[in-house]
Design a protein around this motif. Structure first.
Motif, PDB file in Angstrom:
ATOM      1  N   GLN A 146      12.674 129.945 -14.559  1.00  0.00           N
ATOM      2  CA  GLN A 146      12.832 129.497 -15.848  1.00  0.00           C
ATOM      3  C   GLN A 146      13.400 128.379 -16.002  1.00  0.00           C
ATOM      4  O   GLN A 146      14.592 127.953 -15.687  1.00  0.00           O
ATOM      5  N   ASP A 147      12.906 127.288 -16.965  1.00  0.00           N
ATOM      6  CA  ASP A 147      13.347 126.171 -17.478  1.00  0.00           C
ATOM      7  C   ASP A 147      13.797 126.155 -18.872  1.00  0.00           C
ATOM      8  O   ASP A 147      13.116 126.709 -19.595  1.00  0.00           O
ATOM      9  N   SER A 148      14.921 125.618 -19.223  1.00  0.00           N
ATOM     10  CA  SER A 148      15.270 125.434 -20.560  1.00  0.00           C
ATOM     11  C   SER A 148      16.152 124.170 -20.750  1.00  0.00           C
ATOM     12  O   SER A 148      16.859 124.116 -19.949  1.00  0.00           O
ATOM     13  N   PRO A 149      15.782 123.589 -21.841  1.00  0.00           N
ATOM     14  CA  PRO A 149      16.252 122.282 -22.053  1.00  0.00           C
ATOM     15  C   PRO A 149      17.696 122.714 -22.921  1.00  0.00           C
ATOM     16  O   PRO A 149      18.044 123.677 -23.449  1.00  0.00           O
ATOM     17  N   ARG A 150      18.732 121.993 -22.766  1.00  0.00           N
ATOM     18  CA  ARG A 150      20.120 121.916 -23.373  1.00  0.00           C
ATOM     19  C   ARG A 150      20.281 120.587 -24.035  1.00  0.00           C
ATOM     20  O   ARG A 150      20.428 119.584 -23.136  1.00  0.00           O
ATOM     21  N   VAL A 151      21.064 120.392 -24.984  1.00  0.00           N
ATOM     22  CA  VAL A 151      21.662 119.259 -25.554  1.00  0.00           C
ATOM     23  C   VAL A 151      23.109 119.628 -25.771  1.00  0.00           C
ATOM     24  O   VAL A 151      23.481 120.677 -26.298  1.00  0.00           O
ATOM     25  N   GLU A 152      23.684 118.462 -25.270  1.00  0.00           N
ATOM     26  CA  GLU A 152      25.349 118.585 -25.395  1.00  0.00           C
ATOM     27  C   GLU A 152      25.801 117.354 -26.030  1.00  0.00           C
ATOM     28  O   GLU A 152      25.419 116.131 -25.723  1.00  0.00           O
ATOM     29  N   VAL A 153      26.519 117.583 -27.116  1.00  0.00           N
ATOM     30  CA  VAL A 153      27.098 116.598 -28.140  1.00  0.00           C
ATOM     31  C   VAL A 153      28.422 116.581 -28.071  1.00  0.00           C
ATOM     32  O   VAL A 153      29.285 117.656 -28.619  1.00  0.00           O
TER      33      VAL A 153
END
Length: 161
Positions: A146-153
């Motif tokens: 399982q691949d999942s993108p994540r954005v951290e701001v």
């Protein structure tokens, strides 16, 4: 103009009497003072009082909404026994993980500068990650990836002096 000339000019202005207002302007001021405004202006109409049932409705509407939410929660299937009896997907297929790998990879990183409503600048550090989970069951020959993108701001404040 030097300071002495300015003082002489101000003294002369103090001695001069003010001019009389034009008669037409005085008449308009008197009419406005007495309440006879322009022809286009109509007097304000009194606001009709709300009916008694409408004033009670202000309190009835939130109470009714609360009752509906309570009924919906009460009718929901929140039986803890049914939740406890459900098996996870891996247990349903008798999957036994021999190898579990958790990884994350930095895809990109950039900074953005924005202006707050008060006018202060603020910098945001943005990072895009790719999280990866790999579960392997060697006895059955199953590999789940399982691949999942994540954005951290993250906001980084500028020091302003």
């Amino acid at each position: 103009m030097n300071e002495r000339e300015q003082e002489r000019y101000e003294a002369e202005l103090r001695r001069v009497p003010p001019a009389r207002l034009p008669e037409e302007f005085m008449a308009r001021l008197q009419a406005a003072k007495l309440g006879a405004g322009p022809a286009w202006r109509t007097p304000l109409q009194p606001v009709p009082a709300w009916p008694r049932w409408w004033r009670l409705g202000r309190w009835f509407a939130p109470a009714m909404a609360l009752a509906v939410v309570g009924i919906l929660i009460g009718q929901g299937k929140f039986n803890l026994e049914s939740i406890a009896n459900k098996k996870p997907l891996a247990a349903a297929y008798e999957l036994k993980a021999d190898d579990v790998q958790v990884d994350h990879e930095l895809v990109s990183s950039f900074d953005v500068v924005a202006t707050l409503p008060g006018g202060q600048p603020v910098r945001f550090r943005c990072r895009q990650w790719k999280d990866q989970l790999v579960v392997t069951d060697k006895s059955r020959g199953v590999e789940i990836e399982q691949d999942s993108p994540r954005v951290e701001v993250v906001p980084v404040r500028f020091e302003t002096y």
